[in-house]
Structures are given as C-alpha cells and as structure tokens.
Design a protein around this motif. Structure first.
Motif, mmCIF file in Angstrom:
data_model
loop_
_atom_site.group_PDB
_atom_site.id
_atom_site.type_symbol
_atom_site.label_atom_id
_atom_site.label_comp_id
_atom_site.label_asym_id
_atom_site.label_seq_id
_atom_site.Cartn_x
_atom_site.Cartn_y
_atom_site.Cartn_z
ATOM 1 N N GLY A 1 -17.770 -49.247 16.994
ATOM 2 C CA GLY A 1 -17.945 -48.297 15.886
ATOM 3 C C GLY A 1 -16.988 -48.508 14.724
ATOM 4 N N TYR A 2 -16.068 -49.449 14.878
ATOM 5 C CA TYR A 2 -15.140 -49.769 13.769
ATOM 6 C C TYR A 2 -15.689 -50.982 13.033
ATOM 7 C CZ TYR A 2 -10.989 -51.636 11.425
ATOM 8 O OH TYR A 2 -10.121 -52.145 10.494
ATOM 9 N N ALA B 1 -23.905 -50.492 1.433
ATOM 10 C CA ALA B 1 -23.405 -49.137 1.707
ATOM 11 C C ALA B 1 -22.755 -49.036 3.072
ATOM 12 C CB ALA B 1 -24.565 -48.140 1.605
ATOM 13 N N ASN B 2 -23.297 -49.758 4.049
ATOM 14 C CA ASN B 2 -22.843 -49.560 5.428
ATOM 15 C C ASN B 2 -21.894 -50.632 5.943
ATOM 16 O OD1 ASN B 2 -24.450 -47.240 5.729
ATOM 17 N ND2 ASN B 2 -26.241 -48.534 6.089
ATOM 18 N N LEU B 3 -21.997 -51.852 5.395
ATOM 19 C CA LEU B 3 -21.232 -52.953 5.994
ATOM 20 C C LEU B 3 -20.266 -53.637 5.032
ATOM 21 C CD1 LEU B 3 -24.049 -54.547 8.179
ATOM 22 C CD2 LEU B 3 -22.028 -53.382 9.006
ATOM 23 N N GLN B 4 -20.751 -54.078 3.862
ATOM 24 C CA GLN B 4 -19.877 -54.874 2.992
ATOM 25 C C GLN B 4 -20.234 -54.567 1.537
ATOM 26 O OE1 GLN B 4 -18.740 -57.151 0.963
ATOM 27 N NE2 GLN B 4 -17.457 -58.672 1.976
ATOM 28 N N PRO B 5 -19.409 -53.790 0.849
ATOM 29 C CA PRO B 5 -19.761 -53.356 -0.509
ATOM 30 C C PRO B 5 -19.964 -54.493 -1.505
ATOM 31 C CG PRO B 5 -17.654 -52.406 0.204
ATOM 32 C CD PRO B 5 -18.155 -53.249 1.328
ATOM 33 N N LEU C 1 -17.770 -57.389 21.128
ATOM 34 C CA LEU C 1 -17.457 -57.426 19.698
ATOM 35 C C LEU C 1 -18.587 -58.149 18.955
ATOM 36 C CD1 LEU C 1 -13.883 -58.044 18.546
ATOM 37 C CD2 LEU C 1 -15.699 -59.297 17.407
ATOM 38 N N LYS C 2 -18.956 -57.611 17.793
ATOM 39 C CA LYS C 2 -20.062 -58.221 17.031
ATOM 40 C C LYS C 2 -19.539 -58.776 15.701
ATOM 41 C CE LYS C 2 -23.814 -55.229 18.698
ATOM 42 N NZ LYS C 2 -23.096 -54.264 19.540
ATOM 43 N N ILE C 3 -20.106 -59.915 15.309
ATOM 44 C CA ILE C 3 -19.831 -60.454 13.985
ATOM 45 C C ILE C 3 -21.161 -60.512 13.242
ATOM 46 C CG2 ILE C 3 -19.007 -62.442 12.640
ATOM 47 C CD1 ILE C 3 -16.783 -61.115 14.253
#
Ligand SMILES: N[C@@H](CCC(=O)N[C@@H](CS)C(=O)NCC(=O)O)C(=O)O
Length: 216
Positions: free
Chosen positions: A60-61, A45-49, A3-5
């Motif tokens: 992938g979630y 766009a990809n992680l945190q708007p 798991l990644k943070i």
C-alpha cells in the motif's frame, strides 16, 4: 505481499531499481506499464505525477523516483543480500563520501543520460538527432570521465573501496553508452574501464541489462 515494480522491462530507470532488488535478494513482480499508460490522468493521479516509470508498490506504500526506490530497498533489506550498499553506522566521513558519490552520479553523470536521450531515444521516437548536440554532450562526458579516472585511480569504487548504490546507479546509462551507442567513453581510460568492467559483470546486472523480468 510481494513487492511490485510498475515499470517497463527495457527502461533504464526500471533497470536501476531491478539491479538493487537483485543485489538484495528481494523477489519482485514487474507490472508492465506502457509509455501511453503512463500518460493517463489515472496513472498520474495515483502513481507518478510526471507520467513516468518506474513506481514501487509495497503493502500500500507507493514510491516513485528510481534513486529513492533503490534507497528504500537497500534500507528496508539492509540485513540481507549485498551488504553496505548504503553505509549505515559508519563515521561522518564515510557517510559524506557516499553522499558525494551519489551526487556525482545524479549530477555529473547526467551527461550520459542526455547523450543517450539525444543519440538513441530521439530516433527511437521518430525524432531527428541534432549532431551538434551529440558532439557537445560527447565532449562533456569525455571531460567528466577524466575526473572519474582521477577518482577511480585512487579508490576501487566511487565512494571508496566498497561497492555502494552510487556505483550500481551508473549501470543503465554506462551500459547504453558502451553497448548501444558503441562509444569507448567508459572503456578507454584504465581505472574507469576497470571499474565499469567490475560493476557491469555483476550477476545482478547481467540478469537485467537487456530485460527486467519478475523474480517472484
Ligand atoms: N527521475 C526519474 C526519471 C524517470 C524516467 O525518465 N523514466 C523514463 C523511462 S527510463 C520514462 O518514463 N520516460 C517517459 C517520459 O518521460 O515521458 C526516475 O529516476 O525515476
């Protein structure tokens, strides 16, 4: 896959998630994101708007909002580590006492986050502190702590006599108020002080209070 943070080792919200990962015994990799990186169009766009940290990545979630991330970890790993961080399968009153405690942290304790933002984060960013705002937020938090004293004089933890996410979620800003701002707001009332000492002495918190590091 581990798991990644995506977060920042010193960020309060990254610490909120890390403490839950440690309680549940879940190894994780911290991918450091600078505040400048978090403002790029790609990151938004990809992680945190909203251009903030942290973000959880699991097979992938992707999930942002530290409180939702803590719930994800506590539910996915319900059968390991510290039990009962989210009461599952309990009765209606136990469930709603937990939700009440979660709401208290997210709304009533917001005064602590706002106080740290005004008194600590602003000067850190080179901005000028507004002393009237610091006084207003200090008085507001003092009022909130009177209510906490009432609650915690009756139960060991905020949702009852069992540790839950609601208690752990207080740690980053309760720690900042006490140890960075050097205020006695969380230590001058006996039941609040007993509770704060209990939760802030947990090995999970001691491991992340200064710096979040990968455990995988
Ligand atoms: N509600 C969000 C708040 C996230 C947040 O405020 N993150 C801070 C670090 S603790 C941040 O990225 N600040 C930079 C900014 O807002 O520009 C959460 O809990 O994840």
């Amino acid at each position: 896959m581990v798991l990644k943070i995506h977060g920042n080792p010193r960020s309060t919200c990254t610490k909120r998630v890390a403490v839950v990962l440690l309680e549940k015994g879940v190894p994780f990799e911290l991918i450091t994101v600078s505040m400048d990186d978090a403002k790029t169009p790609e990151y938004k766009a990809n992680l945190q708007p909203f251009g903030q940290v942290p973000v959880l990545e699991d097979e992938g979630y992707f999930l942002f909002e530290s409180r939702a991330m803590g719930r994800y970890v506590a539910l996915k790993y319900a059968d390991q580590g510290t039990p009962g961080l989210i009461p599952i399968g309990g009765d209606l009153q136990e469930t709603c006492n937990f939700e009440k405690a979660m709401a208290i942290e997210a709304t009533q304790f917001l005064a602590a986050e706002q106080l740290i933002s005004e008194a600590i984060i602003k000067p850190y960013k080179g901005e000028t502190i507004n002393p009237d705002e610091v006084a207003r937020l200090t008085a507001q938090l003092e009022g909130k702590m009177q209510a906490y004293e009432q609650i915690l004089s009756k139960t060991k933890y905020l949702a009852g006599d069992h540790l839950t996410l609601a208690d752990l979620y207080h740690l980053p800003y309760a720690h900042a108020v006490t140890n960075v701002l050097k205020s006695d707001l969380l230590t001058s009332k006996p039941s609040v002080a007993r509770w704060f000492h209990d939760i802030s002495s947990r090995p999970s918190w001691l491991a992340v209070k200064d710096l979040v590091q990968s455990t995988a």
